[in-house]
Design a protein around this motif. Structure first.
Motif, PDB file in Angstrom:
ATOM      1  N   ILE A   9      -7.329   0.504  -7.598  1.00 37.50           N
ATOM      2  CA  ILE A   9      -8.393   0.965  -6.696  1.00 37.50           C
ATOM      3  C   ILE A   9      -8.075   0.561  -5.255  1.00 37.50           C
ATOM      4  O   ILE A   9      -8.296   1.318  -4.309  1.00 37.50           O
ATOM      5  N   LYS A  10      -7.495  -0.616  -5.139  1.00 32.49           N
ATOM      6  CA  LYS A  10      -7.110  -1.076  -3.812  1.00 32.49           C
ATOM      7  C   LYS A  10      -6.057  -0.143  -3.195  1.00 32.49           C
ATOM      8  O   LYS A  10      -6.115   0.176  -2.005  1.00 32.49           O
ATOM      9  N   ASN A  11      -5.131   0.296  -4.028  1.00 31.60           N
ATOM     10  CA  ASN A  11      -4.114   1.217  -3.516  1.00 31.60           C
ATOM     11  C   ASN A  11      -4.736   2.513  -3.023  1.00 31.60           C
ATOM     12  O   ASN A  11      -4.311   3.074  -2.009  1.00 31.60           O
ATOM     13  N   ILE A  12      -5.755   2.978  -3.743  1.00 34.03           N
ATOM     14  CA  ILE A  12      -6.450   4.202  -3.327  1.00 34.03           C
ATOM     15  C   ILE A  12      -7.118   3.987  -1.974  1.00 34.03           C
ATOM     16  O   ILE A  12      -7.042   4.829  -1.078  1.00 34.03           O
ATOM     17  N   VAL A  13      -7.743   2.824  -1.820  1.00 32.75           N
ATOM     18  CA  VAL A  13      -8.423   2.525  -0.559  1.00 32.75           C
ATOM     19  C   VAL A  13      -7.414   2.506   0.598  1.00 32.75           C
ATOM     20  O   VAL A  13      -7.663   3.083   1.668  1.00 32.75           O
ATOM     21  N   LYS A  18      -5.476   5.172   5.418  1.00 32.89           N
ATOM     22  CA  LYS A  18      -4.292   5.672   6.121  1.00 32.89           C
ATOM     23  C   LYS A  18      -4.431   7.169   6.436  1.00 32.89           C
ATOM     24  O   LYS A  18      -4.157   7.615   7.536  1.00 32.89           O
ATOM     25  N   SER A  19      -4.897   7.911   5.426  1.00 34.87           N
ATOM     26  CA  SER A  19      -4.993   9.365   5.607  1.00 34.87           C
ATOM     27  C   SER A  19      -6.210   9.767   6.429  1.00 34.87           C
ATOM     28  O   SER A  19      -6.354  10.926   6.801  1.00 34.87           O
ATOM     29  N   ARG A  21      -9.293   9.766   5.289  1.00 38.04           N
ATOM     30  CA  ARG A  21     -10.415  10.281   4.495  1.00 38.04           C
ATOM     31  C   ARG A  21     -11.668   9.442   4.733  1.00 38.04           C
ATOM     32  O   ARG A  21     -12.780   9.950   4.742  1.00 38.04           O
ATOM     33  N   VAL A  22     -11.444   8.157   4.907  1.00 37.08           N
ATOM     34  CA  VAL A  22     -12.589   7.287   5.225  1.00 37.08           C
ATOM     35  C   VAL A  22     -12.240   6.429   6.437  1.00 37.08           C
ATOM     36  O   VAL A  22     -11.069   6.145   6.693  1.00 37.08           O
ATOM     37  N   GLN A  23     -13.279   6.042   7.191  1.00 38.20           N
ATOM     38  CA  GLN A  23     -13.068   5.186   8.364  1.00 38.20           C
ATOM     39  C   GLN A  23     -13.278   3.721   7.988  1.00 38.20           C
ATOM     40  O   GLN A  23     -12.712   2.833   8.584  1.00 38.20           O
ATOM     41  N   GLU A  24     -14.163   3.517   7.020  1.00 33.62           N
ATOM     42  CA  GLU A  24     -14.381   2.161   6.533  1.00 33.62           C
ATOM     43  C   GLU A  24     -14.744   2.226   5.054  1.00 33.62           C
ATOM     44  O   GLU A  24     -15.047   3.300   4.541  1.00 33.62           O
TER      45      GLU A  24
END
Ligand code: ATP
Ligand code: MG
Ligand code: MG
Length: 548
Positions: A9-13, A18-19, A21-24
């Protein structure tokens, strides 16, 4: 403390940040307030809070309170206490019931889009028509209702015109979907039940699969972490967010549930243990609840370290309870005062020690942590030792007390057993021993050695105490194949011994933790301990029990 170990899950975050998709990172812990939290929840709490912490994000505590019949404010309060005690601070405290109005409006939107309909089938008919994994389901005869009729019926459902179970609101998706969850799932049901927060304002309640994604979206949750059994629900999660036109697009990720040997880990079963009086409440030290573990003497540090160590897996497994025990020993090893307690006392009179004399001996507080200093303990002509440390007719290799044998009293002197006193039934009730003044602990005496060291407590100042010793509450399934958990209750899960502790422990307060020489780690029970009679719960025995 380490930060959370690397996990998928951490890798997904990391990728999502990076991409762009989310800012935080915003996570949530979403308990249903229908019971007390257990060690499995601790895993989910640690995962959600530590993941957000690691990326300087936030975590909400959200009560998933959509099932009024089972929910209660007692649970709402205990859950908050447990999360705080574990050491976490939520960003916002939310309730799914805060969103009932919005959820209702989004359902109206679905109806208007032709994506939801009111269905009059009974629960049984609905189940029968759902089909199977190999057979497609059958469409409900109410599926073709007009938008107007659906809007009218849904409003009347809300207004309380119908009885429980008479109608439901269903999503119109695909009765032939290979994913059963997508076969027109129920979104709302009628329940004329009093809700612990909204009272009687509502008589229709949203289903988990509808309320959860929308609550996540409303709060701007970026990563919605749940257990594996929801994997099949993910398409519905995404469908709901999409069709309800939510602005935020949270994503769901699944991880393996934590199971621990020799226990049950479902609130339903735990509640049964409480309701049937098999345990003394949700916080009984034998319970795998957070409050039970706390009362037993577990520390937040130990539970967090355990959760971190077991990591985040993608397949379900059962973790050995000894894992948990390892972490509490690790945590207390250098912290807990090491003192002496006699659980099953046997009086010893030291016949050559002057009558009326009491001397103070120095004892180190923790042999592995010098910083903990020393304390003074009294010694006199009468002491208590452990019944198990004496045998009248010992087998060979028994190095503790027996007639004629000499042992070391921890922190004190060598004593030799000279005489055994028995009652009329032949029970040993007292020993007469002699001591050798030259052997005083710390004196450097080395003329002879003894093989056994035993612990003791001076009799005149000894403080009475109860010691509660635990075994697993539920016996392993493998030993009682096929038995229900109630049939696997261990009749020996609790044993109480009445003995003594050193006088300087008189002031011990609830939650204080000690290592009793040779007996293990104990916690002062926060409910039952009094100054007249202390009560200690054994947290865990020592790793390698003393066995000379
Ligand atoms: P239970 O079956 O014990 O009632 P639950 O999943 O219904 O558990 P919830 O209050 O809905 O209980 O759970 C809140 C969160 O804790 C959910 O995200 C859930 O996935 C997680 N959780 C519950 N049990 C475990 C477990 N054994 N291991 C890991 N996470 C768990
Ligand atoms: Mg649940
Ligand atoms: Mg549940």
């Amino acid at each position: 403390e380490k930060t959370s170990s690397s996990n998928f899950i951490k890798n997904i975050v990391v990728e999502d940040l990076k991409s762009g998709r989310v800012q935080e990172v915003i996570t949530r812990f979403p308990p249903e307030p229908n019971g007390y939290l257990h060690i499995g929840h601790a895993k989910s709490i640690c995962l959600n809070f530590e993941l957000a912490d690691e990326f300087k994000g936030k975590t909400n505590l959200r009560f998933d309170d959509t099932n009024p019949v089972k929910e209660d404010t007692e649970y709402v309060e205990s859950i908050q206490e447990d999360v705080k005690w574990l050491g976490f601070e939520w960003e916002e405290l939310r309730f799914a019931s805060d969103y009932f109005e919005e959820l209702y409006n989004r359902a109206v939107l679905l109806i208007k889009k032709g994506k939801a309909y009111v269905c009059d089938l009974t629960a049984e008919q609905t189940r029968e028509m759902r089909g199977t994994l190999t057979e497609p389901g059958k469409e409900s005869p109410y599926r073709g209702r007009s938008v107007e009729e659906n809007l009218d019926l849904f409003a009347r459902m809300r207004a309380g015109e119908f009885k429980d179970g008479e109608r439901v609101l269903r999503a119109k998706i695909d009765m032939a979907s290979p994913n059963m969850t997508m076969r027109d799932p129920v979104l709302y049901r009628i329940s004329h039940a009093h809700h612990h927060r909204t009272g009687d304002a509502w008589c229709i309640y949203p289903m988990y699969d509808y309320a959860h994604p929308l609550s996540d979206a409303i709060e701007g949750i970026t990563h919605s972490i749940c257990t594996l059994e929801f994997e099949d629900h993910r398409p519905l999660y995404d469908w709901t967010i999409e069709e309800c036109e939510m602005e935020a697009k949270p994503r769901q990720y699944e991880f393996a549930r934590l199971n621990v040997t020799n226990t049950v880990m479902s609130k339903r079963y735990l509640k049964q243990l409480v309701d049937e009086g098999i345990v003394d409440g949700w916080d009984d030290p034998r319970m795998p609840t957070i409050s039970g573990l706390r009362r037993k003497g577990y520390t937040p540090e130990a539970l967090r370290a355990f959760c971190r160590e077991i990591g985040v897996a993608k397949s379900n497994s059962v973790v050995d309870e000894r894992n948990l025990e390892f972490f509490i020993r690790e945590d207390l090893k250098l912290k807990a005062l090491r003192t002496m307690a006699v659980l099953k006392p046997l009086k010893v009179v030291i016949t050559n020690y002057p009558e009326g004399q009491v001397e103070m001996l120095e004892a180190e507080n923790n042999a592995e942590n010098e910083e903990m200093g020393t304390r003074q303990i009294p010694f006199s002509r009468e002491i208590y030792i452990e019944q198990d440390d004496f045998m009248e007719n010992p087998p060979s290799k028994y190095f503790r007390l027996f007639p004629g044998n000499e042992v070391r009293l921890k922190h004190a002197y060598f004593i030799t057993c000279q005489e055994v006193i028995k009652d009329e039934n032949g029970e040993v009730i007292e020993l007469r021993c002699t001591y050798d003044p030259k052997t005083k602990s710390g004196s450097g005496f080395n003329e002879r050695k003894v093989k056994g060291t035993i612990h003791w407590v001076e009799a005149s100042q000894a403080v009475p105490a109860d010691f509660r010793l635990y075994e697993p509450l539920i016996l392993d399934e493998s030993k009682e194949e096929g038995a229900s958990f109630l049939e696997r209750i261990n009749p020996n899960s609790l044993t109480v011994e009445s003995g003594f502790v050193e006088p300087n422990m008189k002031e011990a307060a609830g939650g204080d933790k000690f290592q009793f020489f040779r007996h293990g780690y104990f916690n002062v029970d926060p409910k039952d301990s009094t100054s007249e009679k202390l009560a200690f719960n054994r947290i865990v025995s020592l790793k390698s029990s003393f066995d000379p």
